[in-house]
Design an enzyme around this catalytic site. Structure first.
Site: not given
Ligand code: ADE
Length: 340
Positions: A41, A195, A202, A205, A211
């Site tokens: 991270e 995305c 789309c 997806c 959505c």
């Protein structure tokens, strides 16, 4: 509300179903520990995934455990980080490893983590949830974009944390106990493959049924304002006799302990006699630097500068851009010098 909760739960389930096969095989995802999560991270704070991968491998090979990282010399840490930029991150990571190694138990409250230097709200949530210590969804840029589309978030937001605050209640609805880290990483992968910012796909997806902007990619929320950028010029000298190269290492500030070519004041430059060897650009935070490197033959050296033998350059921490520029100039000089 119950209906909305149900819809988000179904969306999160469909997302995880898709992710079972679609997850990117990233090295910090296999045999995950709190330590490997902290290291990855920190590396990913300002660095793209593809760039972070070799650094992560190198780091874990050299410092496989939290206690090894805590006991490492600062020069080892900086060498392992060399090229990733933003060296304060490496120092903060080292400090964090030392603190964690000294604590009797690992804190599980994000507010406690946010008190460690270099740990903001996103990093605290990401570390705790990816390491399985907290049920919250980490929202990086991809996650924010997906959620904003999912609910057709309206209006513009002053900055990323304002957008995050407004979307957090929706992210909370995506929580699946014990799988929140997975939902977060699935959002990251959905955002980097389907995305997409400019041309979302789309039609393939997995969460399209839930959505509000599916198939209407033009109606996306206003992008976040771009941070204003300032421009600065830095002048540097190249003093090299073929055996040693002179470098400087600031004793304080952001690039503390990281070698760079020596900086000189603009007033010291005589443009006719100091030819320019290379000009490089780099961005740090919101400042774009143009760094001009002059040929410093016969230039006086300063006490705080250091002559480094050319073969040693690979084993000292040098900032990424400077390592590239030094390599370029050395290669150019070796092409120009007569072969024996
Ligand atoms: N960016 C930040 N954390 C990440 C992770 N765990 N996987 C992929 N991209 C990330």
């Amino acid at each position: 509300m119950e209906e909305k909760r149900q819809a988000f739960f179904l969306a999160a389930t469909a997302l995880l179903d898709w992710w079972k096969d679609a997850a990117r095989p990233l090295p910090w995802r296999t045999s995950r520990t709190l330590y490997s999560t902290v290291v990855s991270e920190f590396m990913l704070q300002q660095t793209r995934v593809a760039m972070a991968i070799p650094y992560f491998h190198r780091w874990m090979e050299r410092l496989p455990t939290l206690s090894a990282a805590a006991a490492a010399e600062p020069s080892t840490i900086l060498l392992l980080w060399s090229g990733l930029g933003y060296y304060a991150r490496a120092r903060n990571l080292h400090h964090l490893c030392q603190v964690l190694a000294s604590l009797p138990t690992i804190p599980v409250e994000p507010a406690v983590w946010q008190r460690f230097p270099g740990v903001g709200p996103y990093t605290a949530t990401a570390i705790l949830s990816l390491a399985g210590l907290m049920d919250a969804i980490p929202l990086d840029g991809n996650g924010l974009r997906i959620l904003a589309r999912l609910v057709a978030a309206q209006g513009s937001f002053a900055n990323r944390s304002a957008l995050e605050r407004s979307l957090r209640p929706m992210a909370d609805l995506l929580r699946i106990p014990g799988r929140c880290g997975a939902v977060g990483e699935a959002l990251m992968d959905l955002g980097s493959s389907i995305c997409l910012p400019a041309k979302p796909r789309c039609e393939i997806c997995p969460i399209r049924p839930w959505c509000q902007l599916a198939g209407r990619p033009k109606e996306m929320p206003a992008p976040l304002p771009i941070r204003p950028r300032r421009r600065e010029i830095i002048h540097r000298v190249w003093i090299c006799d073929g055996a040693v190269l002179w470098l400087q290492r600031p004793m304080s500030g952001r690039l503390r302990h990281v070698f760079e070519l020596p900086e000189i004041p603009s007033t010291a430059i005589n443009r006719r006699s100091n030819s320019v060897l290379l000009q490089g650009m780099r961005t740090i935070g919101s400042v774009i630097y143009r760094e001009i490197i002059y040929d410093g033959q016969n230039w006086p050296t300063m006490d705080q500068w250091q002559a480094v033998a050319i073969p040693e350059l690979n084993s000292i921490p040098i900032s990424g851009p400077h390592r590239r520029w030094i390599r370029t100039i050395l290669e150019r000089e070796s092409e120009l010098s007569p072969k024996n």
